[in-house]
Design a protein around this motif. Structure first.
Motif, short mmCIF file in Angstrom:
data_model
loop_
_atom_site.label_atom_id
_atom_site.label_comp_id
_atom_site.label_asym_id
_atom_site.label_seq_id
_atom_site.Cartn_x
_atom_site.Cartn_y
_atom_site.Cartn_z
N ASP A 126 64.62 53.83 10.49
CA ASP A 126 64.62 54.82 11.73
C ASP A 126 64.75 54.05 13.03
N GLU A 127 65.19 54.86 13.96
CA GLU A 127 65.26 54.14 15.32
C GLU A 127 64.55 54.55 16.50
N ILE A 128 63.94 53.79 17.39
CA ILE A 128 63.40 54.19 18.48
C ILE A 128 64.52 53.77 19.81
N LEU A 129 64.70 54.60 20.48
CA LEU A 129 65.83 54.29 21.54
C LEU A 129 65.08 54.03 22.94
N ILE A 130 65.06 53.13 23.69
CA ILE A 130 64.51 52.77 24.98
C ILE A 130 65.76 52.21 25.92
N SER A 131 65.19 51.99 27.25
CA SER A 131 66.49 51.29 28.11
C SER A 131 65.86 49.73 28.30
N ALA A 132 66.70 49.28 28.80
CA ALA A 132 66.69 47.79 29.22
C ALA A 132 65.79 47.31 30.56
N LEU A 133 65.61 48.83 31.36
CA LEU A 133 64.70 48.73 32.42
C LEU A 133 63.25 49.04 32.10
N GLU A 134 62.75 48.96 31.17
CA GLU A 134 61.67 49.53 30.94
C GLU A 134 60.42 48.67 31.12
N HIS A 135 59.25 49.26 31.68
CA HIS A 135 57.99 48.58 31.93
C HIS A 135 57.47 48.11 30.53
N HIS A 136 56.59 46.92 30.48
CA HIS A 136 56.22 46.76 29.18
C HIS A 136 55.55 47.88 28.23
N ALA A 137 54.74 48.78 28.99
CA ALA A 137 54.03 50.00 28.38
C ALA A 137 54.84 50.77 27.67
N ASN A 138 56.54 50.66 28.14
CA ASN A 138 57.24 51.59 27.26
C ASN A 138 58.07 50.78 26.54
N ILE A 139 57.68 49.66 26.10
CA ILE A 139 58.26 48.74 24.95
C ILE A 139 57.32 48.46 23.81
#
Ligand code: C6P
Length: 418
Positions: A126-139
């Protein structure tokens, strides 16, 4: 031309910025022999006297544990704590106060969703999608759940300007995507992400959406129903409120279906050694004695911000941003990092031959407080091939003259460093 030589109207709605500044005792001090210029608001904003008073009154008159006592102080504290929840509900226009969970901050809110909402639903692949500009808290919380479940973290790239690439997003979202988790505003670049477009596409694909609103909520009107997101996370301390308290907004149906994250007092209805039954929302997610004074301080901060009007705050901060961008662009050897057309009041930059840390230290000797470093967004720094930036971040109590002081301090730093 600087602020002193052009006629600028420093006004937030009906209030002058100088009268607003009078509400903030901390701003009126000398630092290293200079009047303080506080431009580190994205890290933590300052408190008006009404917030300090609300916290102090609570400790002086009303402190007791909540939801437990029948005595007067406990009832007063409970009323104030739950009153603050209602303030939050109104501020973000949540449908009901069950959807407002108090957490320690944005970081804890995201971890709660990662562990309670997402982890039980994930299968390997399964996949979780984030962006490359996230703060570490959202990585990092998503990396944790990936490690434990075999799910995969997918990253939407950003453009040179610092915008999240929508075309790439459309190619990345798919049948295996189980969550889209995006910053509403980038802390390192100031980019305002057009989350409405991303949410609409995610809805079509049946993918739930979490927004990290830590940097958006201090600068704009946030309406979670209008946004149509499933989760929205933010911290009080960037909103003129106390540290150690924040909010997870969650859609009621999702929160109802989620298991508690932490166990302990207050989140239960009955406990025996054989079986425990859980409390209702929102308390199901609030194990243990919470940060009562923090919630009360946050409530007072929201009332204060409402009295100014978030729209008025946003309009004034956009003037500050435009002026700062113009003035900083004129500084020789300075490069602004993050040039998206739609930004919040954050300017990240690097200067030729001066490391951001040295710059921050020299600016401090001039009484100018900015943040330097990777801003807990190391992948953003890697993308631009730099170790760090200097970041000036503005609030509605900043002035144009303070931006001139920043620019003058930068010239001073360039002289000092040759
Ligand atoms: N950014 C900054 O100087 P906490 O620490 O939980 O209150 O907030 C974490 C967080 C999450 N998301 C975003 C977009 C943020 O900006 C922050 C905090 C501060 O940029 C401190 S690193």
């Amino acid at each position: 031309m600087n602020a002193a030589t052009q006629s600028v109207i420093e006004q937030v709605g009906t209030r002058s910025v100088s009268s607003i500044r009078a509400d903030f005792p901390i701003l009126h001090q000398q630092v290293n022999g200079h009047p303080l210029v506080y431009l580190d608001n994205a890290a933590s904003s300052q408190h008006p006297q009404v917030v300090i008073d609300a916290i102090s009154q609570y400790y002086q008159k009303n402190h007791a544990n909540i939801h437990r006592g029948v005595h007067t102080l406990s009832q007063r504290a409970t009323d104030q704590f739950e009153g603050a929840r209602e303030e939050v509900r109104r501020f973000i226009n949540a449908g009901c106060s069950k959807e407002v969970i108090f957490t320690r901050g944005t970081t804890e809110a995201i971890n709660l969703v990662a562990e309670s909402f997402l982890r039980p639903r994930l299968q390997p692949g399964d996949e979780i999608l984030i962006s490359a500009l996230e703060h570490h808290a959202n990585i990092v919380p998503w990396q944790h759940v990936c490690q434990h479940t075999g799910a995969v973290l997918k990253v939407i790239p950003i453009t040179q300007a610092g915008e999240v690439d929508f075309t790439a997003f459309e190619s990345l979202i798919g049948p295996r995507t189980k969550l889209l988790a995006l910053a509403h505003v980038s802390n390192a670049l100031g980019t305002v992400v057009p989350v409405e477009n991303f949410i609409a596409a995610a809805r079509k694909a049946g993918v739930p959406v979490l927004l990290d609103g830590a940097q958006a909520i201090p600068h704009s009107v946030v309406d979670v129903q209008k946004l149509d997101c499933d989760f929205y996370c933010f911290s009080a301390h960037k909103l003129c409120g106390p540290t150690g308290i924040g909010v997870l907004y969650g859609r009621e149906a999702l929160l109802q279906a989620m298991p508690p994250w932490q166990g302990g007092g207050d989140m239960i209805l009955t406990v025996s050694f054989e079986k425990t039954t859980y409390n209702q929302l929102p308390w199901k997610f609030e194990a243990g004695t919470p940060h009562i004074a923090g919630a009360i301080g946050l409530g007072a901060a929201l009332r204060y911000l409402n009295s100014l009007g978030m729209q008025n705050i946003a309009a004034y901060e956009q003037q500050l941003l435009a002026y700062a961008t113009r003035q900083l662009s004129k500084v020789e050897g300075l490069r602004i990092i993050g040039t998206a057309p739609h930004k919040a009041a954050v300017v990240s930059f690097v200067t030729k031959n001066i490391h951001p840390h040295d710059l921050g230290t020299i600016l401090d000797t001039e009484g100018v407080a900015i943040r330097t470093g990777h801003h807990c967004a190391m992948p953003v720094m890697s993308f631009y091939g730099i170790p760090a930036t200097a970041r000036a971040s503005f609030a509605f109590y900043n002035t144009f003259a303070e931006i001139d002081r920043l620019v003058a301090a930068l010239h001073h730093a360039q002289n000092v460093m040759g």
